[in-house]
Design an enzyme around this catalytic site. Structure first.
Site, PDB file in Angstrom:
ATOM      1  N   CYS A 153       0.849  -1.189   0.000  1.00 17.01           N
ATOM      2  CA  CYS A 153       0.000   0.000   0.000  1.00 17.01           C
ATOM      3  C   CYS A 153       0.884   1.238   0.000  1.00 17.01           C
ATOM      4  CB  CYS A 153      -0.907  -0.004   1.229  1.00 17.01           C
ATOM      5  SG  CYS A 153      -2.013   1.423   1.350  1.00 17.01           S
ATOM      6  N   HIS A 199      -9.079  -3.447  -2.348  1.00 15.52           N
ATOM      7  CA  HIS A 199      -8.145  -2.598  -1.591  1.00 15.52           C
ATOM      8  C   HIS A 199      -8.634  -1.149  -1.562  1.00 15.52           C
ATOM      9  CE1 HIS A 199      -3.881  -1.603  -0.333  1.00 15.52           C
ATOM     10  NE2 HIS A 199      -4.295  -0.418  -0.754  1.00 15.52           N
ATOM     11  N   GLU A 200      -9.021  -0.628  -2.726  1.00 13.65           N
ATOM     12  CA  GLU A 200      -9.421   0.782  -2.790  1.00 13.65           C
ATOM     13  C   GLU A 200     -10.763   1.022  -2.108  1.00 13.65           C
ATOM     14  OE1 GLU A 200      -7.058   2.735  -3.474  1.00 13.65           O
ATOM     15  OE2 GLU A 200      -5.809   1.190  -4.362  1.00 13.65           O
ATOM     16  N   HIS A 237     -10.168   1.368   1.517  1.00 13.87           N
ATOM     17  CA  HIS A 237      -9.723   2.718   1.889  1.00 13.87           C
ATOM     18  C   HIS A 237     -10.922   3.647   2.087  1.00 13.87           C
ATOM     19  CE1 HIS A 237      -5.389   2.829   1.941  1.00 13.87           C
ATOM     20  NE2 HIS A 237      -5.289   2.273   0.743  1.00 13.87           N
TER      21      HIS A 237
END
Length: 163
Positions: free
Chosen positions: A89, A131-132, A135
């Site tokens: 990351c 993953h995004e 976030h």
């Protein structure tokens, strides 16, 4: 627009759930340009708005030569057996650990014209979508590690020169 600096683990913007984008205006268009410029740097698969200090639901991606973005993305589907997958990351520089991810993912959102965008894929693209969106929900990949792996990663974070 400029390549924006990446916020690092420990920054409160990375822990807070992002707000939905209510109106697509010049500010949102500038945000998208910044996200696209920032993700275009070599070695970057995705950049979420919180990583550049903006608590809004938007991210850009750069996978297999395809660069794009999505506003108000929602992870609507994951499939296949979740398994540990090597991951890093930009907000946790220098670390690489096995995060638990599904091999297939689908995200639905909108573009700057308010038109529906469907992003779906396998492998690295599925990993980037998960993953995004994490976030945008205030989660960093370290939270997807097994307890043992997370202990190791947190020690590495504490010992890093950037933390």
């Amino acid at each position: 627009m400029p390549v924006r600096p990446i916020r690092l683990y420990g920054d409160p913007v990375l822990r807070a759930p992002s707000a939905p984008i209510e109106t697509i205006d010049d500010g949102i268009r500038a945000l998208v340009r910044d996200l696209l410029d920032t993700v275009a740097e070599p070695g970057r698969a995705g950049v979420a708005a919180p990583q550049i200090g903006v608590g809004l639901r938007a991210f850009s991606y750069n996978v297999d030569g395809e660069i794009g973005y999505v506003l108000n993305p929602v992870l609507v589907e994951v499939s296949g057996e979740a398994m540990p997958t090597g991951e890093g990351c930009l907000s946790v520089p220098g670390l690489w650990h096995d995060a638990v991810r599904h091999p297939h993912a689908k995200v639905v959102g909108v573009d700057l014209d308010g038109q529906e965008v469907v992003l779906e894929g396998d492998g690295l693209f599925a990993q980037a979508l998960q993953h995004e969106t994490d976030h945008l929900d205030g989660m960093v990949y370290l939270q997807r590690l097994t307890p043992e792996e997370r202990r190791v990663a947190m020690r590495e974070v504490r010992e890093s020169d950037w933390f």
